[in-house]
Design an enzyme around this catalytic site. Structure first.
Site, short mmCIF file in Angstrom:
data_model
loop_
_atom_site.label_atom_id
_atom_site.label_comp_id
_atom_site.label_asym_id
_atom_site.label_seq_id
_atom_site.Cartn_x
_atom_site.Cartn_y
_atom_site.Cartn_z
CE LYS A 43 -45.97 -15.62 -21.06
NZ LYS A 43 -44.52 -15.53 -21.40
NE ARG A 141 -37.78 -18.60 -23.35
CZ ARG A 141 -38.66 -17.99 -22.57
NH1 ARG A 141 -39.28 -18.66 -21.61
NH2 ARG A 141 -38.95 -16.71 -22.71
CE1 TYR A 259 -56.08 -43.44 -3.69
CE2 TYR A 259 -56.02 -41.07 -4.07
CZ TYR A 259 -56.61 -42.31 -4.28
OH TYR A 259 -57.71 -42.43 -5.08
CG MET A 307 -58.37 -36.01 -10.15
SD MET A 307 -59.13 -37.16 -11.29
CE MET A 307 -57.83 -38.36 -11.54
C1 PLP Z 1 -44.05 -14.46 -20.57
C2 PLP Z 1 -43.16 -13.42 -21.07
C3 PLP Z 1 -43.19 -12.13 -20.50
C4 PLP Z 1 -43.96 -11.81 -19.24
O1 PLP Z 1 -43.17 -12.25 -18.14
P1 PLP Z 1 -43.60 -11.99 -16.63
O2 PLP Z 1 -42.43 -12.49 -15.85
O3 PLP Z 1 -44.83 -12.80 -16.41
O4 PLP Z 1 -43.83 -10.55 -16.44
C5 PLP Z 1 -42.44 -11.14 -21.10
N1 PLP Z 1 -41.65 -11.40 -22.18
C6 PLP Z 1 -41.56 -12.64 -22.71
C7 PLP Z 1 -40.67 -12.86 -23.87
C8 PLP Z 1 -42.30 -13.68 -22.16
O5 PLP Z 1 -42.20 -14.91 -22.69
#
Ligand code: PLP
Length: 363
Positions: A43, A141, A259, A307
């Site tokens: 992802k 969640r 800054y 930036m």
């Molecule tokens: C992102 C995610 C993972 C992967 O998690 P990592 O800690 O990066 O290995 C696995 N399962 C779900 C449901 C996730 O949202």
């Protein structure tokens, strides 16, 4: 690749991505959980490192199951896999919305259904194509609450081939919530005897075998990030963030940098101004804290990260430094874990936050 290489005539930052290290980390995870299938979570553009390159590497290692968050990501992944003539299962964590159902069908994506509502919608829109069911065991969640499981199990026309849940506290293997969730999950998974079971991401993969079940969903560990609250030396660094020096200067005691004048020299100080900033994903929370490597020495960020620029205090660097030299902000020489800690964040946020201006270079 050397962090001091001058052959890279770039004006801005880049990230070296070692796909061999992705393969090594995948092998490490497989060895840690030999009885489970090792899937891959790609992802968010493979955690910022490039979906096409990473998925191509993993498909070549015979990874057969991928997870993404959004169906659009799944469709992109399907295109990549088709170009390789590779067949693999793509699960979509967030599941469908009514208007994304057609994308699931056209890109051959398997939804992860997360509620009775989503499961009901799926059965009315789609044929008996197999799906995953995410059951919430304490994260609160995403995922169907335990109270909905019976109703989902008795829905006609639902072909569940994977039941999954997600650990809330895997970053701390000793946390009692891991065991609570494991027991809840093992019990509810029994209601789906024809489905495979998946509880763990990277953290659980590196925990004991009771957490492994049938399939594991690692993300961050593939990319060399520790899933734990401590650094994890079993994993190889994958990404190295580098940027060139664009200017050098010497300042006198009492002068300030950047800054808000938040850095004030107490002694004669030599500074290297580097082409990297928060616009590239180096968080301002690392101001005055992050340590880069340059010319074989550590150099701390002086003052505020802006930036497009960062000032490094190179006063104590023994080797001479000139414009065009390369500073490394994380990689082999300085760990992603340490840099993330210096920014009050974690490896996940640093990698996925890498900006569009950061060139991705594959080794
Ligand atoms: C992102 C995610 C993972 C992967 O998690 P990592 O800690 O990066 O290995 C696995 N399962 C779900 C449901 C996730 O949202």
């Amino acid at each position: 690749m050397s962090g001091n290489s001058q052959s890279d005539k770039t004006s801005g930052p880049w990230v070296d991505i070692n796909l061999g290290a992705v393969a090594a980390n995948y092998a490490t995870l497989c060895a840690a959980a030999p009885d489970a299938e090792m899937a891959a979570v790609v992802k968010c553009n493979a955690y910022g490192l490039g979906l096409a390159a990473v998925a191509t590497k993993l498909a070549g290692l015979n990874c057969k199951t991928f997870f993404v968050a959004y169906p659009e990501e799944g469709a992109d992944l399907r295109t990549v896999l088709q170009s390789l003539n590779a067949d693999a299962t793509i699960y979509v964590f967030n599941g469908p919305l009514p208007h994304t159902m057609p994308l699931f069908q056209s890109a051959k994506l398997k939804p992860v259904l997360n509620s009775l509502e989503q499961a009901t919608q799926w059965t009315t829109h789609c044929d008996g194509a197999p799906v995953a069911l995410h059951i919430d065991t304490g994260m609160n969640r995403l995922g169907a609450p335990l109270s909905e499981v019976d109703a989902i199990a008795s829905l006609g026309g639902l072909n569940i081939d994977l039941v999954m849940s997600h650990l809330a506290c895997a970053s701390d293997p000793a946390h009692p919530k891991n065991e609570e969730q494991r027991i809840l999950f093992a019990n509810v998974a029994k209601d789906f005897p024809h489905a495979r079971a998946s509880l763990s991401a990277s953290g659980g993969a590196l925990m004991d075998a009771r957490f492994h079940f049938d399939l594991i969903r690692p993300g961050i560990a593939l990319y060399g990030g520790s899933p734990f609250d401590v650094d994890e030396r079993r994993l190889k660094p994958v990404a190295a963030l580098r940027a060139p020096v664009v200017q050098l200067r010497d300042i006198a005691p009492g002068e300030t940098v950047g800054y808000n004048a938040s850095f004030k020299a107490t002694a004669p100080t030599r500074l290297a101004t580097v082409a990297l900033g928060y616009g590239d994903g180096m968080p301002t929370s690392g101001s005055g804290r992050v340590q880069a490597m340059i010319a074989g020495a550590h150099a701390r960020v002086a003052g505020r990260i802006s930036m497009d620029l960062i000032s490094l205090d190179i006063t104590n660097c023994k080797n001479p430094i000139k414009t065009g030299d390369i500073a490394t902000f994380f990689g082999e020489e300085v760990s992603l874990f340490e840099t993330a800690k210096s920014c009050n964040t974690n490896a996940y946020e640093l990698l996925t936050g890498l900006g569009g201006r950061v060139d991705r270079r594959y080794l």
